[in-house]
Design a protein around this motif. Structure first.
Motif, PDB file in Angstrom:
ATOM      1  N   SER A   1       0.243   7.095  -1.329  1.00 37.99           N
ATOM      2  CA  SER A   1      -0.142   6.372  -2.531  1.00 37.99           C
ATOM      3  C   SER A   1      -0.374   7.350  -3.674  1.00 37.99           C
ATOM      4  O   SER A   1      -0.901   8.443  -3.475  1.00 37.99           O
TER       5      SER A   1
ATOM      6  N   ARG B   1      -1.173  -8.590  -7.568  1.00 36.27           N
ATOM      7  CA  ARG B   1       0.180  -9.021  -7.178  1.00 36.27           C
ATOM      8  C   ARG B   1       0.426  -8.869  -5.679  1.00 36.27           C
ATOM      9  O   ARG B   1       1.377  -9.460  -5.153  1.00 36.27           O
ATOM     10  N   GLN B   2      -0.415  -8.090  -4.992  1.00 36.58           N
ATOM     11  CA  GLN B   2      -0.269  -7.959  -3.538  1.00 36.58           C
ATOM     12  C   GLN B   2      -0.971  -9.070  -2.775  1.00 36.58           C
ATOM     13  O   GLN B   2      -0.746  -9.234  -1.575  1.00 36.58           O
TER      14      GLN B   2
ATOM     15  N   SER C   1      -2.246   6.427  -6.166  1.00 34.86           N
ATOM     16  CA  SER C   1      -3.404   5.841  -6.821  1.00 34.86           C
ATOM     17  C   SER C   1      -4.338   6.915  -7.367  1.00 34.86           C
ATOM     18  O   SER C   1      -4.585   7.932  -6.719  1.00 34.86           O
TER      19      SER C   1
ATOM     20  N   ASN D   1      -6.888  -4.738 -10.804  1.00 36.06           N
ATOM     21  CA  ASN D   1      -5.777  -4.658 -11.738  1.00 36.06           C
ATOM     22  C   ASN D   1      -4.566  -5.420 -11.215  1.00 36.06           C
ATOM     23  O   ASN D   1      -4.571  -5.957 -10.109  1.00 36.06           O
ATOM     24  N   GLU D   2      -3.530  -5.454 -12.025  1.00 34.91           N
ATOM     25  CA  GLU D   2      -2.343  -6.227 -11.672  1.00 34.91           C
ATOM     26  C   GLU D   2      -1.684  -5.721 -10.388  1.00 34.91           C
ATOM     27  O   GLU D   2      -1.144  -6.507  -9.611  1.00 34.91           O
ATOM     28  N   THR D   3      -1.742  -4.406 -10.154  1.00 31.56           N
ATOM     29  CA  THR D   3      -1.149  -3.848  -8.937  1.00 31.56           C
ATOM     30  C   THR D   3      -1.781  -4.467  -7.694  1.00 31.56           C
ATOM     31  O   THR D   3      -1.089  -4.828  -6.735  1.00 31.56           O
TER      32      THR D   3
ATOM     33  N   LYS E   1      -1.624   1.214   0.542  1.00 28.35           N
ATOM     34  CA  LYS E   1      -0.834   0.414  -0.399  1.00 28.35           C
ATOM     35  C   LYS E   1      -1.699  -0.292  -1.429  1.00 28.35           C
ATOM     36  O   LYS E   1      -1.375  -0.288  -2.618  1.00 28.35           O
ATOM     37  N   HIS E   2      -2.818  -0.907  -1.011  1.00 23.11           N
ATOM     38  CA  HIS E   2      -3.636  -1.625  -2.000  1.00 23.11           C
ATOM     39  C   HIS E   2      -4.673  -0.727  -2.684  1.00 23.11           C
ATOM     40  O   HIS E   2      -5.288  -1.134  -3.675  1.00 23.11           O
TER      41      HIS E   2
END
Length: 384
Positions: free
Chosen positions: A286, A89-90, A288, A84-86, A56-57
């Motif tokens: 993911s 925000r986690q 990513s 980054n923002e992704t 996820k991260h």
């Protein structure tokens, strides 16, 4: 005020020797914190602060590649590409900010440009101020100073700090070396100084101290790209369609532009080698751009490196390392001790998980934090 302290690289087995000095003072103690795989600093710290795993991260290791170009990207110095923002925000920092609670972060990995942190001191910014060759000692002194100032200011609801010295000295001299173990005692003195300051403040606090992973002695070295160069896949290697990457570790990320069948054939080939514990295929959870297709887990004491001709080895002097699967090499796992107004005194728990740290801190902060981890209810007083 909640304070989270990371002691990078200290195995739960080594901490057992020192645990009584904390449990005798009322600290609760989780003997073993199951870490991430790969068991490396950035993966583990991203998991600890988000409550999610790397699917996820998307922080798999201390080094990554772009999955479509196999461009090698080191994450040291809080690399902006992955910050980054992704990811931001986690983090627990984001959840605190959304509840109008302020945070301070000191030398925590992958925090560069995180807009949800009110007071940010990156490891890279501290390194720029230091000219001494043995700078890990000074970096940890800076971390202590910044932490004490953050506590004294009474401006932050949450403070996250990482001490790097033991991990760095273990790599250089060995996990049980005099240099590394002497620094452990220094770091425990730092923890006691932080604890005493919190006690004297007469304000509500919770202090959690953990390690992200352990260490293993190095005996042999393994170069999987050089192995590939002697196989039927060598053309793909030299055309940069496949490559293993690592920065000297017990595991290597495998990136490939080939189809899944060809990747499986490569994995099966390496699974038969004496140096390999297991070649794991990465599940496709993911999208990513940094996600590898597999992770090569090496056997205990084998150090992997991602060179191939004409490159030269960089880690021959390495004495201790991490990265192995924590289920295969038990000393990869960390520990946690904690004390405070919302923490039970003297509670002993056999085992916990690193992804449970963030949701536990969210509970102590009385906020919601969306993640895959679970609260460690057994140490929180409200569950008595």
């Amino acid at each position: 005020m909640n304070v989270l302290i990371s002691i990078d690289g200290l195995s739960y087995k080594i901490f057992e020797r020192y645990s009584q000095q904390f449990t005798s003072n009322g600290f609760s103690y989780i003997k073993k914190i199951i870490t991430t795989f790969p068991s490396v600093t950035f993966n583990a710290h991203a998991t600890a602060i988000t409550g999610n795993n790397h699917h996820k991260h998307s922080v798999f290791d201390n080094i990554l590649s772009r999955s479509k170009t196999i461009e090698r990207i080191p994450l040291y110095d809080d690399h902006e590409i992955i910050c980054n923002e992704t990811l931001h925000r986690q983090t627990l920092f984001h959840s605190l900010s959304m509840n109008n609670l302020k945070s301070s972060s000191i030398h925590w990995p992958l925090t560069s440009s995180n807009p949800y942190i009110n007071h940010l001191v990156t490891e890279s910014s501290s390194k720029k101020k230091i000219q001494k060759s043995e700078s890990v000692y000074e970096i940890d002194r800076i971390a202590l100073h910044e932490t004490m100032q953050s506590i004294e200011s009474n401006s932050y609801h949450f403070i996250a700090t990482r001490f790097i010295g033991y991990d760095a000295l273990s790599h250089k001299y060995g996990k049980d070396s005099l240099e590394a173990t002497e620094h452990v005692q220094i770091l425990f003195e730092y923890v006691n100084q932080i604890f005493n300051m919190l006690e004297k403040s007469r304000k509500s606090y919770n202090l959690l101290v953990f390690s992200d992973h352990g260490q293993s002695d190095v005996e042999t070295f393994f170069y999987p790209n050089e192995v590939l160069a002697q196989t039927r896949w060598k053309k793909h290697l030299f055309e940069q369609e496949i490559r293993f990457i690592t920065d000297g570790s017990g595991s290597l990320l495998f990136y490939s532009l080939l189809d899944r069948q060809q990747n499986r054939e490569i994995m099966d080939y390496f699974n038969d080698l004496n140096e390999v514990n297991h070649f794991y295929e990465v599940e496709a959870k993911s999208n990513s751009q940094f996600k590898p297709v597999g992770i090569l887990d090496l056997k205990h004491t084998v150090c992997g490196e991602d060179i191939f001709t004409p490159e030269e080895p960089k880690y021959k002097e390495l004495k201790s390392l991490h990265g192995y699967h924590p289920n295969a090499v038990d000393e990869m796992n960390g520990f946690m001790i904690c004390i405070g107004d919302q923490i039970k005194k003297g509670k002993i728990i056999e085992q916990g998980r690193i992804e449970n740290i963030a949701p536990t801190l969210a509970n102590l902060s009385k906020i919601q934090h969306d993640c895959n981890g679970e609260e460690i209810n057994d140490i929180i007083r409200e569950f008595e």
